[in-house]
Design an enzyme around this catalytic site. Structure first.
Site, PDB file in Angstrom:
ATOM      1  N   SER A 623      47.870  87.401 -26.923  1.00 18.82           N
ATOM      2  CA  SER A 623      49.180  87.577 -26.096  1.00 18.82           C
ATOM      3  C   SER A 623      49.440  86.466 -25.123  1.00 18.82           C
ATOM      4  O   SER A 623      49.723  85.346 -25.820  1.00 18.82           O
ATOM      5  CB  SER A 623      48.974  88.996 -25.403  1.00 18.82           C
ATOM      6  N   ASP A 712      53.912  95.698 -32.984  1.00 19.92           N
ATOM      7  CA  ASP A 712      53.846  95.236 -31.581  1.00 19.92           C
ATOM      8  C   ASP A 712      55.155  95.130 -31.039  1.00 19.92           C
ATOM      9  O   ASP A 712      56.142  94.046 -31.606  1.00 19.92           O
ATOM     10  CB  ASP A 712      53.149  93.677 -31.745  1.00 19.92           C
ATOM     11  N   HIS A 744      50.332  96.184 -30.231  1.00 20.88           N
ATOM     12  CA  HIS A 744      49.876  94.927 -29.196  1.00 20.88           C
ATOM     13  C   HIS A 744      48.336  94.608 -29.289  1.00 20.88           C
ATOM     14  O   HIS A 744      47.843  93.488 -29.536  1.00 20.88           O
ATOM     15  CB  HIS A 744      50.631  94.701 -27.974  1.00 20.88           C
TER      16      HIS A 744
HETATM   17  C1  LIG Z   1      52.311  92.131 -19.458  1.00 22.15           C
HETATM   18  C2  LIG Z   1      51.938  91.814 -20.795  1.00 22.15           C
HETATM   19  O1  LIG Z   1      51.713  92.821 -21.360  1.00 22.15           O
HETATM   20  N1  LIG Z   1      51.947  90.494 -21.205  1.00 22.15           N
HETATM   21  C3  LIG Z   1      51.595  90.137 -22.143  1.00 22.15           C
HETATM   22  C4  LIG Z   1      52.156  88.810 -22.902  1.00 22.15           C
HETATM   23  C5  LIG Z   1      50.085  90.068 -22.483  1.00 22.15           C
HETATM   24  O2  LIG Z   1      49.490  88.947 -22.215  1.00 22.15           O
HETATM   25  N2  LIG Z   1      49.421  91.243 -22.488  1.00 22.15           N
HETATM   26  C6  LIG Z   1      48.051  91.320 -22.218  1.00 22.15           C
HETATM   27  C7  LIG Z   1      47.792  92.286 -21.259  1.00 22.15           C
HETATM   28  C8  LIG Z   1      46.994  91.534 -23.442  1.00 22.15           C
HETATM   29  O3  LIG Z   1      45.834  91.173 -23.291  1.00 22.15           O
HETATM   30  O4  LIG Z   1      47.617  92.074 -24.423  1.00 22.15           O
END
Ligand SMILES: CC(=O)N[C@@H](C)C(=O)N[C@@H](C)C(=O)O
Length: 769
Positions: A623, A712, A744
């Site tokens: 992410s 996702d 995700h």
């Molecule tokens: C707020 C958020 O979900 N940001 C994403 C781009 C991200 O990095 N998520 C994190 C929490 C993850 O580790 O999946």
């Protein structure tokens, strides 16, 4: 030439097949280590009893297996020893979505959510020996009960006759069409057999990533004797409710349901990991039919008015009453809501709860734990809590126990609500992570782990110093269930870890004081590598968010990588939780540069300290951690011999139109909330592109493995796929695994297993392990 080439390929395939086979046996042992999820302590005549909810990956079913272990606690007051006498085996609870003991501990509510859109939700009421009642609530009353972090709230009333909870409101009726293709009114004549069908009707927005099918969390109360379910009226559809609790009971005063509510009328932004969604604490009167209430009978069908108790603050959640019922406490993420960061330093507040039940229009909000901007060295860095226990109070009725991030560790805190004194209840000198599971009177049942030790239950015995201040003496207890396999034990036995303080580079004058402080990186290594004087290959791990933290706790998959011969450098770059609000807020507007430089500083620091061999460094992140991974291989093309990116953000310009959190793209790119729009301009798109890893694609050489989830909604798969295609076009070596049913986190058991199996084989190939 041809045959030579083919043979080489065959040989390679055979080698890698053997490697997959060997590694799969080991990773399976790690993936199936159980987790400790929750615990309850019951006080019966024969002494305290513990019930511990645990779970474990079930690879065959590709689900988590849930089970419950019970035990009896015996204490020797003479020598402060505590023994847990566990039942010989846990009992499987798979299929149960929630367990909620009643306040007296005499009843247990088990909720079983349906697997499909037709079946009922089951409520079971258990006594100590048998099932007392079972109710099936059909979909026309409500859908699944919410058991997630935000909207979950299942609460027994004090006399244990009713349970308030949050469930999915039935969806709006769908239009129906008959076999001739004509619209039919009121579903009349819907008979699939003769060709009638239901249309889709109007789109109803959902709460984004991880909330598929979740549109309208609504408030319900079930009578546990009759099974009658009441949908609480008076809450507008524009509010999605969660975290319901009952107001304290005092004779003659009105009974309220108190809950958190999020506005979702204009647009529902993704809420998972997003503390920046405005929310308030609300109260609505509950008409208790059995109490002979003051409400006139002919009013019985009318809704009561809803009260917003926290109008003057942009965020209020996790409502909790003090033991004496005089105060209502709540958490706030106002720094997140007001700034736009998806998570920020939190605060804890209280308001008076009127003894006569007459709520005032404007409640006076008192700070109990304010936001910390720049913590003094060694001092409390601010509050970072994911939730509160349903009963977190010590017997004095005013000391609250909670768990929070403190730099790279999770710690247990005690807050004296009267004096405001806040102290660390878990050991001050521990670099492990601690979480309070339950209270046994004034003693604490906690779980403790580190990157090199599996979670274990610890018992904190309260001792009081001569000044009357409490502290806790931590005791090891029997943890029979956690006897890990031989392979896990031997893999972990030679590992050690330390937390490195890394000075940040390029400290400009315009940074706040808190943003100039060193960052932390957790370094995990084998003690054997030190003996040989040779560094093992290093995996640099970068967390997502970016306003999240990689805590110094046990991770099955990272422990697996350590056990096969990798050192780890887990970097909590500026922007992470746990270090005060100044450091966190220094990142937005500078993503892709400040965070990248912090990670590079940590890597250089490790190399300078002789902890890493610069020729064998890899990088792994998901992410926003995937954003950093792909930035790092573009901006430091000679640093990393291999990389692995899990659902990475590679191009903000293509993400912004399709993610469930487009506001995140704007906030992290510009550093404020003012630029956000649903219709980005060419200038916005250009900034997004320029701040994204895709803008450095021409420099990338590092062989990279991609792990992508088709479902996702946060970082849609197209982001990773576009970057992969661009790397292929350039001739950079890539490998891609796509998980069609994953969203995700890529955390379904088989996905987790296959992902880290491939990460290990990929890194081994380039680190010559
Ligand atoms: C707020 C958020 O979900 N940001 C994403 C781009 C991200 O990095 N998520 C994190 C929490 C993850 O580790 O999946």
């Amino acid at each position: 030439m041809d045959s030579y080439g083919t043979d080489t390929v065959k040989e390679l395939d055979q080698t890698s097949e053997e490697e997959y086979a060997t590694q799969s046996k080991l990773i399976k042992e790690f993936i199936t280590i159980p987790s400790i999820d929750k615990a309850w302590i019951f006080n019966s005549g024969s002494g305290p009893q513990a019930m511990v909810a645990m779970s474990q990956a079930n690879l065959l079913a590709n689900k988590r297996r849930k089970f419950m272990l019970s035990g009896h606690i015996s204490k020797e007051s003479s020598n402060l020893s505590v023994n847990f006498h566990w039942a010989p085996f846990p009992v499987e609870m798979t299929g149960a979505s929630a367990f909620v003991p009643s306040p007296s501990g005499l009843k247990l509510l088990v909720v079983r959510n349906p697997d499909d859109k037709e079946s009922s939700t089951k409520f079971e009421i258990w006594s100590s020996s048998h099932l007392e009642k079972e109710f099936h609530i059909p979909q026309k009353v409500h859908g699944s009960v919410y058991v997630d972090g935000w909207f979950e709230g299942i609460s027994w009333n004090s006399d244990e006759t009713c349970v308030a909870y949050v469930a999915e409101e039935p969806s709006l009726p769908k239009p129906t069409f008959d076999h001739l293709g004509y619209y039919t009114k009121d579903n009349v004549g819907l008979d699939k057999d003769i060709g009638s069908w239901k249309g889709q009707g109007d789109w109803e927005e959902e709460w984004g990533e991880a909330y598929a099918g979740k549109r309208q969390p609504a408030l319900f109360v079930i009578n546990v004797d009759s099974g009658e379910v009441e949908h609480i009226k008076g809450v507008p559809r524009s509010i999605s409710v969660g975290q319901v609790v009952w107001s304290p009971s005092s004779k003659g005063s009105a009974k309220y349901l108190v809950f958190a509510g999020w506005l979702g009328d204009k647009r529902k932004f993704g809420i998972k990991y997003c503390y920046n969604r405005p929310c308030s604490i609300y109260a609505i009167k509950f008409r208790d039919a059995s109490s002979g209430s003051d409400e006139p009978k002919d009013n019985a069908k009318e809704a009561f008015p809803i009260h917003n108790l926290t109008k003057s603050i942009s965020s209020g959640f996790s409502p909790l009453f003090s033991k004496d019922g005089k105060f209502l406490l709540f958490l706030s993420a106002k720094t997140a809501v007001d700034s736009g960061a998806h998570w920020g330093t939190e605060s804890l507040h209280k308001i008076n709860w009127p003894s006569d039940g007459k709520l005032s229009e404007i409640a006076d909000i008192v700070d109990l734990i304010p936001v910390v901007n720049c913590p003094d060295d060694g001092c409390f860095p601010g509050l970072y809590v994911t939730g509160l226990l349903s009963d977190p109070w010590l017997s004095d009725g005013h000391t609250l126990m909670l768990s929070s991030y403190w730099h790279s560790c999770r710690v247990i805190l005690s807050l004296n609500m009267l004096s405001g004194e806040l102290s660390r209840a878990s050991p001050n000198d521990s670099d492990c992570s601690w979480s309070v599971l339950a209270l046994d009177g004034d003693d604490i049942v906690a779980v403790c782990s580190s990157p090199v030790s599996v979670p274990e239950i610890k018992y904190g015995k309260k001792v009081v110093d001569p000044a009357g201040r409490p502290s806790w003496q931590w005791l090891d207890i029997q943890n029979p269930i956690f006897k890990s396999s031989e392979k896990v034990t031997s893999g972990l036995s030679s590992l050690e870890f330390k937390i490195l303080k890394v000075p940040v580079s390029n400290v400009s004058e315009c940074l706040t004081k808190g943003a100039k402080k060193p960052i932390e990186a957790i370094y995990v290594s084998s003690s054997k590598s030190k003996e040989n004087g040779i560094c093992d290959p290093l995996v640099v791990i970068v967390h997502g968010g970016p306003h999240s933290v990689a805590p110094c706790s046990f991770s099955k998959t990272l422990a697996y990588l350590s056990s096969i011969g990798y050192s780890l450098l887990i970097v909590n770059y500026r922007g992470s939780l746990g270090f005060g609000e100044d450091a966190l807020q220094s990142l937005p507007g500078k993503v892709g540069s400040q965070d990248v430089n912090d990670v590079l500083s940590a890597v250089d620091h490790a190399v300078e300290m002789g902890l890493a061999d610069p020729s064998r460094i890899t990088v792994l992140g998901g992410s926003h951690g995937g954003f950093l991974t792909t930035h790092l291989i573009g901006q430091a093309p000679n640093k990393f011999v291999a990389a692995a990116a899990r659902n990475p953000v590679c191009n903000l310009a293509s993400m912004v139109g399709i993610t469930d959190i487009p506001d995140w793209c704007f906030f992290e790119a510009y550093g404020d909330r003012t630029h956000y729009t649903e219709a980005p301009s060419p200038e916005d798109m250009s900034r997004f592109h320029q701040m994204s890893p895709i803008s450095h694609i021409s420099k990338v050489k590092t062989p990279t493995l991609f792990l992508l989830g088709t479902m996702d909604l946060r970082v849609p798969i197209s982001n990773g796929i576009q970057y992969v295609r661009a790397l292929k076009e350039k001739g950079v070596e890539v490998k891609v695994l796509v998980f069609p049913n994953d969203n995700h986190p890529l955390d379904r058991p088989r996905t987790d297993y296959e992902s880290f199996l491939n990460i290990a084989v990929w890194f081994n190939k380039y680190c010559k392990l």
